[in-house]
Design a protein around this motif. Structure first.
Motif, PDB file in Angstrom:
ATOM      1  N   GLN A 173       0.813  -1.215   0.000  1.00  0.00           N
ATOM      2  CA  GLN A 173       0.000   0.000   0.000  1.00  0.00           C
ATOM      3  C   GLN A 173       0.849   1.268   0.000  1.00  0.00           C
ATOM      4  OE1 GLN A 173      -2.400  -0.660   3.483  1.00  0.00           O
ATOM      5  NE2 GLN A 173      -3.824  -2.042   2.436  1.00  0.00           N
ATOM      6  N   GLY A 174       2.168   1.087  -0.093  1.00  0.00           N
ATOM      7  CA  GLY A 174       3.061   2.239  -0.190  1.00  0.00           C
ATOM      8  C   GLY A 174       3.607   2.730   1.136  1.00  0.00           C
ATOM      9  N   ILE A 175       3.351   1.998   2.224  1.00  0.00           N
ATOM     10  CA  ILE A 175       3.892   2.394   3.535  1.00  0.00           C
ATOM     11  C   ILE A 175       5.380   2.038   3.580  1.00  0.00           C
ATOM     12  CG2 ILE A 175       3.682   2.145   6.029  1.00  0.00           C
ATOM     13  CD1 ILE A 175       1.199   3.314   4.674  1.00  0.00           C
ATOM     14  N   LYS A 176       6.204   3.003   3.934  1.00  0.00           N
ATOM     15  CA  LYS A 176       7.651   2.780   4.017  1.00  0.00           C
ATOM     16  C   LYS A 176       8.003   2.014   5.295  1.00  0.00           C
ATOM     17  CE  LYS A 176       8.462   5.200   0.300  1.00  0.00           C
ATOM     18  NZ  LYS A 176       8.844   4.511  -0.965  1.00  0.00           N
ATOM     19  N   THR A 177       9.117   1.266   5.225  1.00  0.00           N
ATOM     20  CA  THR A 177       9.548   0.487   6.385  1.00  0.00           C
ATOM     21  C   THR A 177       9.686   1.350   7.630  1.00  0.00           C
ATOM     22  OG1 THR A 177      10.699  -1.163   5.039  1.00  0.00           O
ATOM     23  CG2 THR A 177      11.396  -0.950   7.322  1.00  0.00           C
ATOM     24  N   LYS A 178      10.254   2.535   7.488  1.00  0.00           N
ATOM     25  CA  LYS A 178      10.474   3.405   8.648  1.00  0.00           C
ATOM     26  C   LYS A 178       9.162   3.828   9.316  1.00  0.00           C
ATOM     27  CE  LYS A 178      10.650   7.678   5.891  1.00  0.00           C
ATOM     28  NZ  LYS A 178      11.489   8.836   5.503  1.00  0.00           N
ATOM     29  N   ASN A 179       8.054   3.749   8.554  1.00  0.00           N
ATOM     30  CA  ASN A 179       6.759   4.155   9.100  1.00  0.00           C
ATOM     31  C   ASN A 179       5.912   2.978   9.587  1.00  0.00           C
ATOM     32  OD1 ASN A 179       7.246   6.895   8.537  1.00  0.00           O
ATOM     33  ND2 ASN A 179       6.574   6.636   6.423  1.00  0.00           N
ATOM     34  N   LEU A 180       6.413   1.747   9.399  1.00  0.00           N
ATOM     35  CA  LEU A 180       5.633   0.574   9.793  1.00  0.00           C
ATOM     36  C   LEU A 180       5.294   0.537  11.285  1.00  0.00           C
ATOM     37  CD1 LEU A 180       7.193  -2.283   7.601  1.00  0.00           C
ATOM     38  CD2 LEU A 180       4.906  -1.267   7.390  1.00  0.00           C
ATOM     39  N   GLN A 182       4.283   2.758  13.101  1.00  0.00           N
ATOM     40  CA  GLN A 182       3.083   3.570  13.335  1.00  0.00           C
ATOM     41  C   GLN A 182       1.810   2.787  13.008  1.00  0.00           C
ATOM     42  OE1 GLN A 182       3.461   7.300  11.145  1.00  0.00           O
ATOM     43  NE2 GLN A 182       5.671   7.319  11.509  1.00  0.00           N
ATOM     44  N   HIS A 183       1.962   1.737  12.211  1.00  0.00           N
ATOM     45  CA  HIS A 183       0.803   0.959  11.777  1.00  0.00           C
ATOM     46  C   HIS A 183       0.728  -0.414  12.433  1.00  0.00           C
ATOM     47  CE1 HIS A 183      -0.090   3.736   8.380  1.00  0.00           C
ATOM     48  NE2 HIS A 183       1.209   3.935   8.421  1.00  0.00           N
ATOM     49  N   MET A 184       1.826  -0.825  13.073  1.00  0.00           N
ATOM     50  CA  MET A 184       1.882  -2.147  13.683  1.00  0.00           C
ATOM     51  C   MET A 184       2.415  -2.019  15.103  1.00  0.00           C
ATOM     52  SD  MET A 184       3.642  -4.169  10.459  1.00  0.00           S
ATOM     53  CE  MET A 184       3.334  -5.797  11.148  1.00  0.00           C
ATOM     54  N   ASN A 185       1.992  -2.893  15.973  1.00  0.00           N
ATOM     55  CA  ASN A 185       2.438  -2.861  17.359  1.00  0.00           C
ATOM     56  C   ASN A 185       3.763  -3.606  17.502  1.00  0.00           C
ATOM     57  OD1 ASN A 185       2.347  -2.341  20.122  1.00  0.00           O
ATOM     58  ND2 ASN A 185       1.159  -4.191  20.561  1.00  0.00           N
ATOM     59  N   LEU A 186       4.753  -3.124  16.752  1.00  0.00           N
ATOM     60  CA  LEU A 186       6.068  -3.763  16.737  1.00  0.00           C
ATOM     61  C   LEU A 186       7.160  -2.701  16.742  1.00  0.00           C
ATOM     62  CD1 LEU A 186       5.586  -6.492  13.958  1.00  0.00           C
ATOM     63  CD2 LEU A 186       5.725  -6.902  16.417  1.00  0.00           C
ATOM     64  N   SER A 187       8.304  -3.047  17.336  1.00  0.00           N
ATOM     65  CA  SER A 187       9.459  -2.153  17.291  1.00  0.00           C
ATOM     66  C   SER A 187      10.139  -2.273  15.931  1.00  0.00           C
ATOM     67  CB  SER A 187      10.454  -2.533  18.391  1.00  0.00           C
ATOM     68  OG  SER A 187      11.003  -3.823  18.123  1.00  0.00           O
ATOM     69  N   MET A 188      11.008  -1.309  15.628  1.00  0.00           N
ATOM     70  CA  MET A 188      11.713  -1.355  14.349  1.00  0.00           C
ATOM     71  C   MET A 188      12.608  -2.582  14.258  1.00  0.00           C
ATOM     72  SD  MET A 188      12.183  -0.212  11.393  1.00  0.00           S
ATOM     73  CE  MET A 188      11.341   1.370  11.436  1.00  0.00           C
ATOM     74  N   SER A 189      13.212  -2.987  15.372  1.00  0.00           N
ATOM     75  CA  SER A 189      14.079  -4.171  15.325  1.00  0.00           C
ATOM     76  C   SER A 189      13.260  -5.426  15.015  1.00  0.00           C
ATOM     77  CB  SER A 189      14.831  -4.340  16.650  1.00  0.00           C
ATOM     78  OG  SER A 189      13.925  -4.543  17.718  1.00  0.00           O
ATOM     79  N   SER A 190      12.061  -5.527  15.587  1.00  0.00           N
ATOM     80  CA  SER A 190      11.189  -6.673  15.292  1.00  0.00           C
ATOM     81  C   SER A 190      10.762  -6.667  13.838  1.00  0.00           C
ATOM     82  CB  SER A 190       9.942  -6.640  16.189  1.00  0.00           C
ATOM     83  OG  SER A 190      10.280  -6.839  17.536  1.00  0.00           O
ATOM     84  N   ILE A 191      10.490  -5.480  13.318  1.00  0.00           N
ATOM     85  CA  ILE A 191      10.091  -5.372  11.915  1.00  0.00           C
ATOM     86  C   ILE A 191      11.227  -5.822  10.998  1.00  0.00           C
ATOM     87  CG2 ILE A 191       9.672  -3.645  10.096  1.00  0.00           C
ATOM     88  CD1 ILE A 191       7.805  -2.246  12.125  1.00  0.00           C
ATOM     89  N   GLU A 192      12.444  -5.418  11.314  1.00  0.00           N
ATOM     90  CA  GLU A 192      13.584  -5.814  10.477  1.00  0.00           C
ATOM     91  C   GLU A 192      13.785  -7.329  10.506  1.00  0.00           C
ATOM     92  OE1 GLU A 192      15.034  -4.119   8.352  1.00  0.00           O
ATOM     93  OE2 GLU A 192      14.605  -2.039   8.897  1.00  0.00           O
ATOM     94  N   LYS A 193      13.614  -7.946  11.690  1.00  0.00           N
ATOM     95  CA  LYS A 193      13.749  -9.403  11.786  1.00  0.00           C
ATOM     96  C   LYS A 193      12.674 -10.101  10.960  1.00  0.00           C
ATOM     97  CE  LYS A 193      15.790  -9.345  16.427  1.00  0.00           C
ATOM     98  NZ  LYS A 193      15.546  -9.585  17.866  1.00  0.00           N
TER      99      LYS A 193
END
Length: 222
Positions: A173-180, A182-193
């Motif tokens: 939907q065009g959401i950038k990784t750095k903004n994820l 804001q949309h998910m209940n996850l930290s950036m480190s969890s998102i990267e994993k």
């Protein structure tokens, strides 16, 4: 005296409901079909929550794409299915959809676990009757596209859990990784994993978000 099956049919095309009623009237099990109809999420909601309809319906047929009931945050047949499960847990649920995207089909099964899931392009009158008879006999029925689309995903369940599926959808939907976050209940480190897991699943050794989206589209996930 014939046996009776009480069915709620929800579809925004009245002609489709009439077609389903006619087809089901030819079932080989000798059931008389008693149908009620609704054509959008609001009307269906009002029928489902009515006190006299609690566990009234043996089967609820739900089209996936329906005019939403925004006031109650009911946006489609999947949301209605969850309402049925809450208010009438004895009713069997069948979801019919024109969607063939694997993630949508997978999400329906993971979130709703319906008694039947049929892709409309799959089934003929004979298939609808077969599905009806299976579901009446307490079997789960998935049409051919559902089976083929989910086979690989279900075998790698840990790769595509709720968060990973949501991440793929948000990226598409065009959401950038750095903004994820804001949309998910996850930290950036969890998102990267999790992105590493997704790339492993999609066989992407190194790549960008665009590569994830491209491969997910190629596989019919989105």
């Amino acid at each position: 005296m014939s046996k009776k099956v009480k069915i709620l049919m929800v579809d925004d095309h009245p002609s489709m409901i009439e077609g389903y009623k006619i087809i089901l009237s030819y079932n080989d099990l000798g059931y008389e079909i008693e149908t009620s109809s609704a054509f959008n999420c609001k009307d269906a909601h009002d029928v489902i929550i009515h006190p006299s309809k609690k566990n009234y319906f043996d089967i609820v047929f739900l089209d996936y794409s329906l005019p939403p009931y925004e006031e109650k945050n009911i946006n489609n047949g999947e949301d209605l299915a969850l309402l049925v499960k809450k208010t009438s847990p004895n009713s069997k649920i069948v979801i019919l959809t024109s969607h063939i995207e694997t993630l949508i089909l997978y999400n329906i099964i993971k979130r709703v676990n319906p008694n039947g899931l049929l892709v409309k392009s799959d089934f003929t009158a004979d298939e609808l009757l077969k599905a009806f008879e299976s579901i009446i006999n307490d079997e789960v029925y998935n049409s051919a596209t559902v089976k083929s689309s989910l086979k690989e995903l279900l075998s790698k369940d840990n790769y595509l859990d709720d968060f990973n599926r949501q991440m793929i959808t948000l990226l598409s939907q065009g959401i950038k990784t750095k903004n994820l976050p804001q949309h998910m209940n996850l930290s950036m480190s969890s998102i990267e994993k999790r992105k590493v897991q997704i790339k492993l699943y999609l066989n992407i050794e190194k790549g960008t978000d665009e590569d994830i989206i491209r491969e997910a589209k190629k596989r019919g996930l989105i």
